[in-house]
Design a protein around this motif. Structure first.
Motif, PDB file in Angstrom:
ATOM      1  N   THR A  42      18.391  79.331 -64.286  1.00 26.52           N
ATOM      2  CA  THR A  42      17.716  78.131 -64.144  1.00 26.52           C
ATOM      3  C   THR A  42      17.041  77.841 -65.816  1.00 26.52           C
ATOM      4  N   ALA A  43      16.369  78.790 -66.108  1.00 26.25           N
ATOM      5  CA  ALA A  43      15.588  78.618 -67.251  1.00 26.25           C
ATOM      6  C   ALA A  43      16.441  78.390 -68.506  1.00 26.25           C
ATOM      7  N   GLU A  44      17.478  78.718 -68.525  1.00 29.41           N
ATOM      8  CA  GLU A  44      18.496  78.518 -69.534  1.00 29.41           C
ATOM      9  C   GLU A  44      18.953  76.976 -69.652  1.00 29.41           C
ATOM     10  N   TYR A  45      19.206  76.619 -68.585  1.00 27.58           N
ATOM     11  CA  TYR A  45      19.716  75.152 -68.024  1.00 27.58           C
ATOM     12  C   TYR A  45      18.414  74.339 -68.639  1.00 27.58           C
ATOM     13  N   ALA A  46      17.023  74.699 -68.107  1.00 28.53           N
ATOM     14  CA  ALA A  46      16.054  74.000 -68.724  1.00 28.53           C
ATOM     15  C   ALA A  46      15.922  73.627 -70.147  1.00 28.53           C
ATOM     16  N   ILE A  47      16.042  74.884 -70.834  1.00 28.11           N
ATOM     17  CA  ILE A  47      15.999  74.922 -72.280  1.00 28.11           C
ATOM     18  C   ILE A  47      16.960  74.093 -72.821  1.00 28.11           C
ATOM     19  N   GLY A  48      18.262  74.226 -72.429  1.00 30.18           N
ATOM     20  CA  GLY A  48      19.405  73.565 -72.962  1.00 30.18           C
ATOM     21  C   GLY A  48      19.272  72.030 -72.656  1.00 30.18           C
ATOM     22  N   THR A  49      18.551  71.666 -71.604  1.00 35.75           N
ATOM     23  CA  THR A  49      18.555  70.307 -71.301  1.00 35.75           C
ATOM     24  C   THR A  49      17.363  69.593 -71.995  1.00 35.75           C
ATOM     25  N   VAL A  50      16.297  70.373 -72.482  1.00 37.13           N
ATOM     26  CA  VAL A  50      15.210  69.970 -73.354  1.00 37.13           C
ATOM     27  C   VAL A  50      15.715  69.719 -74.754  1.00 37.13           C
ATOM     28  N   ALA A  51      16.565  70.522 -75.100  1.00 37.06           N
ATOM     29  CA  ALA A  51      17.026  70.653 -76.502  1.00 37.06           C
ATOM     30  C   ALA A  51      18.237  69.603 -76.600  1.00 37.06           C
ATOM     31  N   ALA A  52      18.849  69.295 -75.750  1.00 38.48           N
ATOM     32  CA  ALA A  52      19.820  68.059 -75.897  1.00 38.48           C
ATOM     33  C   ALA A  52      19.023  66.730 -75.683  1.00 38.48           C
ATOM     34  N   CYS A  53      17.800  66.703 -74.859  1.00 36.19           N
ATOM     35  CA  CYS A  53      17.252  65.361 -74.936  1.00 36.19           C
ATOM     36  C   CYS A  53      16.364  65.135 -76.419  1.00 36.19           C
ATOM     37  N   ALA A  54      15.890  66.368 -77.143  1.00 37.72           N
ATOM     38  CA  ALA A  54      15.460  66.143 -78.379  1.00 37.72           C
ATOM     39  C   ALA A  54      16.391  65.821 -79.530  1.00 37.72           C
ATOM     40  N   PHE A  55      17.494  66.351 -79.140  1.00 38.57           N
ATOM     41  CA  PHE A  55      18.565  65.968 -80.172  1.00 38.57           C
ATOM     42  C   PHE A  55      18.806  64.594 -80.054  1.00 38.57           C
ATOM     43  N   ALA A  56      19.004  63.963 -78.673  1.00 37.70           N
ATOM     44  CA  ALA A  56      19.337  62.816 -78.530  1.00 37.70           C
ATOM     45  C   ALA A  56      18.289  61.594 -79.079  1.00 37.70           C
ATOM     46  N   ALA A  57      17.158  62.334 -78.968  1.00 32.79           N
ATOM     47  CA  ALA A  57      16.018  61.270 -79.581  1.00 32.79           C
ATOM     48  C   ALA A  57      16.017  61.317 -80.943  1.00 32.79           C
ATOM     49  N   VAL A  58      16.391  62.294 -81.763  1.00 33.77           N
ATOM     50  CA  VAL A  58      16.471  62.350 -83.216  1.00 33.77           C
ATOM     51  C   VAL A  58      17.583  61.361 -83.713  1.00 33.77           C
ATOM     52  N   LEU A  59      18.541  61.585 -83.001  1.00 33.62           N
ATOM     53  CA  LEU A  59      19.875  60.796 -83.291  1.00 33.62           C
ATOM     54  C   LEU A  59      19.652  59.247 -82.994  1.00 33.62           C
TER      55      LEU A  59
END
Length: 83
Positions: A42-59
């Motif tokens: 679950t922690a890895e999913y949470a970190i992956g989700t946060v990273a994906a959202c950050a990448f989407a915001a930058v893009l």
């Protein structure tokens, strides 16, 4: 010495198919058994989700910036007004 006719002998083809089947069975067993911890926690999913959202915001920021927006508009104008 036998002359090569370009056609494989049936026994050679059969042995190759059997060999591939054996390899495929071994590979499937290795993958199916797998390590006991083969998934993300679950922690890895949470970190992956946060990273994906950050990448989407930058893009989003990059694409909506004035420079990129102007370049995209110019490309579309050229494409639509091409002769």
């Amino acid at each position: 010495m036998k002359k090569f006719t370009g056609v494989a002998r049936p026994t050679t083809v059969l042995l190759a198919v059997r060999g591939f089947g054996d390899w495929l069975r071994r590979r499937y067993r290795k993958v199916a058994d797998g390590p006991p911890d083969a998934g993300m926690s679950t922690a890895e999913y949470a970190i992956g989700t946060v990273a994906a959202c950050a990448f989407a915001a930058v893009l989003y920021k990059v694409v909506t910036s004035g420079t990129v927006s102007g370049a995209l508009s110019e490309i579309l104008d050229r494409a639509l007004h091409a002769v």
